[in-house]
Design a protein around this motif. Structure first.
Motif, mmCIF file in Angstrom:
data_model
loop_
_atom_site.group_PDB
_atom_site.id
_atom_site.type_symbol
_atom_site.label_atom_id
_atom_site.label_comp_id
_atom_site.label_asym_id
_atom_site.label_seq_id
_atom_site.Cartn_x
_atom_site.Cartn_y
_atom_site.Cartn_z
ATOM 1 N N VAL A 130 38.647 41.086 45.983
ATOM 2 C CA VAL A 130 39.969 40.103 47.616
ATOM 3 C C VAL A 130 39.744 38.820 46.588
ATOM 4 O O VAL A 130 40.809 38.285 46.646
ATOM 5 N N VAL A 131 39.136 38.174 46.307
ATOM 6 C CA VAL A 131 38.885 36.977 45.171
ATOM 7 C C VAL A 131 40.129 36.653 45.127
ATOM 8 O O VAL A 131 40.521 35.618 44.060
ATOM 9 N N THR A 132 39.444 37.647 43.291
ATOM 10 C CA THR A 132 41.433 37.453 42.730
ATOM 11 C C THR A 132 42.688 37.831 42.854
ATOM 12 O O THR A 132 44.008 37.331 42.530
ATOM 13 N N GLY A 133 42.594 38.660 43.884
ATOM 14 C CA GLY A 133 43.840 38.677 44.730
ATOM 15 C C GLY A 133 44.410 37.717 45.066
ATOM 16 O O GLY A 133 45.456 37.252 45.195
ATOM 17 N N LEU A 134 43.764 37.129 46.249
ATOM 18 C CA LEU A 134 44.044 35.734 46.748
ATOM 19 C C LEU A 134 44.275 34.835 45.893
ATOM 20 O O LEU A 134 45.032 33.845 46.190
ATOM 21 N N VAL A 135 43.786 34.285 44.542
ATOM 22 C CA VAL A 135 43.767 33.305 43.483
ATOM 23 C C VAL A 135 45.257 33.630 42.995
ATOM 24 O O VAL A 135 46.693 32.857 42.629
ATOM 25 N N ALA A 136 45.390 34.896 42.437
ATOM 26 C CA ALA A 136 46.328 35.692 41.259
ATOM 27 C C ALA A 136 47.219 35.197 42.366
ATOM 28 O O ALA A 136 49.010 35.445 41.440
ATOM 29 N N LEU A 137 47.570 35.865 43.627
ATOM 30 C CA LEU A 137 48.908 36.223 44.263
ATOM 31 C C LEU A 137 49.180 35.136 45.387
ATOM 32 O O LEU A 137 49.679 35.094 46.536
ATOM 33 N N ARG A 138 48.381 33.959 45.027
ATOM 34 C CA ARG A 138 48.857 32.881 45.733
ATOM 35 C C ARG A 138 49.992 32.092 46.154
ATOM 36 O O ARG A 138 50.890 32.137 47.476
ATOM 37 N N GLY A 139 50.647 32.726 45.217
ATOM 38 C CA GLY A 139 52.349 32.483 45.406
ATOM 39 C C GLY A 139 53.186 33.600 45.621
ATOM 40 O O GLY A 139 54.614 33.978 45.939
ATOM 41 N N ALA A 240 50.092 41.472 35.893
ATOM 42 C CA ALA A 240 48.636 42.593 35.314
ATOM 43 C C ALA A 240 48.042 42.800 34.135
ATOM 44 O O ALA A 240 46.685 42.880 33.703
ATOM 45 N N TYR A 241 49.129 41.885 32.959
ATOM 46 C CA TYR A 241 48.479 41.355 31.708
ATOM 47 C C TYR A 241 46.850 39.922 32.075
ATOM 48 O O TYR A 241 46.498 40.671 31.352
ATOM 49 N N LYS A 242 47.592 39.641 33.281
ATOM 50 C CA LYS A 242 46.560 37.739 32.957
ATOM 51 C C LYS A 242 45.942 37.784 33.743
ATOM 52 O O LYS A 242 44.368 38.328 33.185
ATOM 53 N N THR A 243 45.310 39.393 34.682
ATOM 54 C CA THR A 243 43.774 39.661 34.607
ATOM 55 C C THR A 243 43.560 40.486 34.020
ATOM 56 O O THR A 243 42.098 40.466 34.474
ATOM 57 N N THR A 244 44.481 41.268 33.765
ATOM 58 C CA THR A 244 43.321 42.049 32.140
ATOM 59 C C THR A 244 42.449 41.375 31.242
ATOM 60 O O THR A 244 41.428 41.173 30.830
ATOM 61 N N ILE A 245 43.240 40.254 30.922
ATOM 62 C CA ILE A 245 42.607 39.515 30.102
ATOM 63 C C ILE A 245 41.281 38.533 30.258
ATOM 64 O O ILE A 245 40.365 38.558 30.026
ATOM 65 N N ILE A 246 41.616 38.547 31.729
ATOM 66 C CA ILE A 246 40.285 37.782 32.317
ATOM 67 C C ILE A 246 39.213 39.264 32.499
ATOM 68 O O ILE A 246 37.827 38.995 32.207
ATOM 69 N N GLY A 247 39.239 39.640 32.970
ATOM 70 C CA GLY A 247 38.831 41.377 33.563
ATOM 71 C C GLY A 247 38.109 42.013 31.861
ATOM 72 O O GLY A 247 36.870 41.941 31.978
#
Length: 335
Positions: A130-139, A240-247
């Motif tokens: 949920v935290v990741t979704g709130l940050v990554a999908l803020r736009g 997908a690419y940016k979140t995978t780079i973090i995870g």
């Protein structure tokens, strides 16, 4: 150490409240997604562009000229989709706070770090997602529903199939490595959930578009109308690419730290236990995705399918390995 039953009950109530709030949030988010029309969004961008281009406001259809003496330009009302989205977003934040509260209260009730079984692990992973979704999908708030719905499914499974009463952990888990290793892995898993959802939506967008480009789907059909409301294919691919780079480094660090813990607990760094093996396979799959996406330039469906395969491996590791296969990591907390 005795268990504080009152705090444990409050933890369960917080978890159930969080689930209920997420259900309500999903209703508003679905309403936002359903009422959001591409035509309306394009019209809004045209009006904004017209207002910034230096042309008089009177030349913009549907607006009252601001330069006419004695005329007051009314504040335009917010579209329904934005209202639904605002309410849904607020409820998602509330659900996140309640989820975190349930984790903290479980830890206080048991006087240990609350990651000793699958119920607690999934709760932490859901909070991270949920935290990741709130940050990554803020736009792209209208796509938050695609994170909330999988989180709801996982929370439902956690509260039913995976639930474990608040209790001390087994002796093998009474180590300072527990909060380090399991926290990193659970947070990485939550981030991978967002990456997997983004790749699935990207594949849907590309399939409906029928081309290898970022064009929107042709008119006609419920699936095409659904796809047109999604972000652009390139936006989903980058997400997908940016979140995978973090995870990816988080999950890799969790695997390495788990090996160090295994050496201290079992006298060996690696023994090809089922949990270790599937974790390594998932890590290799994600490494292949990042390599294909960055080095080989696979900015299309082939790389996305690799990312989805990594997500499937994560789910297989979480449920099948923990619940079906017996091994040294059989600490699911299930009866």
């Amino acid at each position: 150490m005795p268990i504080d039953d009152t705090l444990a009950q409050f933890s369960d109530w917080s978890f159930r409240s969080a689930f209920g709030v997420f259900v309500l949030a999903s209703v508003f988010l679905v309403a936002q997604f359903a009422t959001r029309t591409v035509a309306a969004d394009d019209r809004k961008r045209e009006l904004v562009a017209a207002g910034d281009s230096g042309r008089p406001a009177a030349n913009v259809p549907g607006r009252i000229a601001a330069n006419v003496p004695g005329r007051i330009e009314p504040t335009p009302s917010r579209p329904k989709s934005e209202k639904y989205g605002g309410m849904g977003h607020a409820l998602v934040v509330l659900g996140l706070l309640l989820t975190v509260a349930s984790i903290v209260l479980r830890g206080l009730a048991t006087d240990r770090f609350p990651l000793g079984n699958m119920y607690e692990f999934v709760t932490m992973a859901c909070a991270a997602a949920v935290v990741t979704g709130l940050v990554a999908l803020r736009g792209q708030r209208h796509t938050q529903v695609f994170v909330v719905v999988p989180v709801m499914i996982l929370m439902f499974l956690a509260a039913t199939v995976l639930y474990a009463d608040a209790a001390p952990v087994v002796p093998a888990l009474r180590s300072y490595w527990l909060p380090i290793h399991v926290t990193i892995v659970s947070v990485g898993s939550g981030i991978f959930l967002v990456a997997g959802v983004a790749s699935l939506l990207f594949l849907l967008k590309m399939r409906v578009a029928g081309t290898g480009s970022d064009d929107t789907a042709a008119s006609g059909g419920a699936l095409a109308r659904f796809a047109r409301r999604l972000p652009a294919a390139q936006t989903l691919d980058r997400l997908a690419y940016k979140t995978t780079i973090i995870g990816f480094p988080l999950f890799g660090a969790g695997v390495i730290l788990g090996a160090i813990w295994a050496e201290a607990a079992w006298g060996r760094f690696w023994g090809w236990d089922p949990k270790e093996t599937v974790s390594f396979i998932a890590w290799v799959v994600y490494a292949a995705y990042l390599h294909a996406r960055a080095t080989s330039g696979w900015r299309n469906t082939r790389a996305a399918w690799i990312n989805v395969a990594g997500f499937v491996a994560m789910l297989f590791n979480l449920f099948i390995i923990n619940m079906v296969v017996s091994g040294l990591h059989s600490y699911a907390g299930l009866n």
